[in-house]
Motif scaffolding. Structure first.
Motif, PDB file in Angstrom:
ATOM      1  N   ASP A  50      -3.853  13.490  -0.540  1.00  0.00           N
ATOM      2  CA  ASP A  50      -3.182  12.218  -0.269  1.00  0.00           C
ATOM      3  C   ASP A  50      -4.092  11.080  -0.723  1.00  0.00           C
ATOM      4  N   THR A  97       0.847  -1.191   0.000  1.00  0.00           N
ATOM      5  CA  THR A  97       0.000   0.000   0.000  1.00  0.00           C
ATOM      6  C   THR A  97       0.879   1.237   0.000  1.00  0.00           C
ATOM      7  N   TYR A 136      -4.257   6.650  -1.170  1.00  0.00           N
ATOM      8  CA  TYR A 136      -3.655   5.359  -0.852  1.00  0.00           C
ATOM      9  C   TYR A 136      -3.983   4.382  -1.984  1.00  0.00           C
ATOM     10  N   LYS A 181       1.249   5.489  -0.096  1.00  0.00           N
ATOM     11  CA  LYS A 181       0.665   6.805   0.152  1.00  0.00           C
ATOM     12  C   LYS A 181       1.226   7.759  -0.904  1.00  0.00           C
TER      13      LYS A 181
END
Length: 376
Positions: A353, A344, A355, A346
């Protein structure tokens, strides 16, 4: 034998997608003497098989973001373990948009033998965006999403063959040139109220109703259309998708099951055209889920019903085999999926932001988007 069939089909597709430039002329009427499967199929051409020899093809698909929640709650529990009459796993096609998709889950679906297709990168919920987009923007949406699927989900681009446009909105020939210049070979966006329409190619003029968006008029050699045959709601009105039906049945298991069954029976006891089910996650209330499982059990009680991917439906159209043929809808290959290879990331999308979960790949520098599918 199964490998040979797959290789032959991919060779056919390699031939038909090499058409890079618009003709700017309307396609001529179809000439049956010059349009022969597997490379060409005139509009409204029925299989030559007797009706009792035609398998009832059912094509289930989604065009939702693929998420871990949907995978666990829906895809695995609804479809895993179900078999067609030949013992092969049933097929489902996932037309994957980019935003909010978990690409590790996409790889898990691909590894399990399901088909991965293209929706778009942005999936903008704006009719005008798709109706006015030029060729370059559409190609960025479709080809860019193919590239994202290959890099971040490790799905081989060579098996990403089909597309469905967001909101089922086409921008005429521009959409189809963008498809072909993205090495896509079939579309499942074009709706019809007729219950007699089989898959066909756009080598010649199509006479399919144009109900949503702008439909193509030029020739697109070897490009296949798998029509979306409309459902009928409880008051007799057509609807392209279950979700889009205005008058749905009461939200009870029995009423919903009977409505699903009635729509299927109308096709099964009619022309046996491919039966489209667009089963997006938003449908699945507890009652719809129970009715849908009961419905799947019902259609699988027929020995001539095959739930297959859209790819398999197109393959069958290129070589219509009768019920009982040993090569009818061969099993799809399966691969290893390793949850330990998920990651995962960011990432920045403008000032936001985001993910993004990917499979067996380093994190990109920024969130991939239209015009920058690799996230450089």
């Amino acid at each position: 034998m199964k490998l040979v069939i797959s290789v032959i089909f991919l060779v056919i597709l390699t031939v038909v997608v090499s058409v890079p430039a618009p003709s700017l002329k309307d396609a001529p009427s179809c000439r049956i003497d010059q349009c022969r499967i597997p490379y060409c199929q005139c509009y409204n051409t029925k299989p030559t098989l007797a009706l009792n020899q035609i398998p009832q093809i059912v094509v289930i698909s989604t065009d939702d973001a693929v998420t871990a929640g949907n995978y666990e709650a829906l895809y695995k529990s609804l479809y895993s373990g179900r078999k067609n009459p030949n013992g092969c796993q049933i097929g489902v096609t996932f037309f994957v948009p980019h935003e909010y998709t978990d690409y590790s889950v996409v790889h898990a679906l691909y590894a399990a033998g399901f088909e991965i297709g293209v929706n778009s990168i942005s999936k903008y919920h704006d009719v005008e965006y798709w109706n006015t987009a030029d060729h370059n923007l559409l190609k960025d949406e479709f080809l860019g999403q193919k590239q994202i699927l290959e890099k971040f989900a490790k799905v081989n681009q060579d098996v990403i063959l089909g597309a469905r446009t967001p909101l089922l909105q086409m921008n005429g020939d521009l959409t189809f040139w963008a498809y072909q210049n993205s090495s896509l070979v079939y579309d499942n966006s074009w709706t019809t109220v007729k219950e007699t329409e089989w898959p066909y190619t756009l080598d010649y003029k199509s006479e399919q109703d144009c109900l949503i968006g702008k439909c193509p008029k030029e020739s697109h050699k070897g490009f296949w259309i798998l029509p979306i045959n409309d459902w009928i709601d409880t008051k007799g009105y057509p609807c392209a998708t279950i979700h889009g039906c205005i008058y749905k049945p009461n939200d009870t298991v029995e009423a919903t099951f009977n409505w699903l069954k009635d729509n299927f029976d109308r096709v099964y006891y009619g022309e046996k055209i491919p039966f489209n089910i667009i089963a997006n996650a938003g449908l699945f209330t507890s009652n719809f889920r129970a009715a849908y499982i009961k419905f799947l059990d019902y259609i699988q009680s027929f020995r001539d019903v095959y739930i297959v991917t859209q790819n398999h439906a197109i393959r069958w159209a290129t070589n219509p085999l009768p019920i009982g043929n040993v090569n009818l809808f061969p099993c799809d290959p399966v691969y290893v999926h390793d949850n330990g290879k998920s990651r995962t990331c960011k990432l920045k999308k403008g000032g936001e932001d985001r993910y993004m979960t990917i499979y067996d790949e380093a994190c990109p520098k920024v969130y991939p988007w239209v015009g920058n599918p690799m996230g450089n």
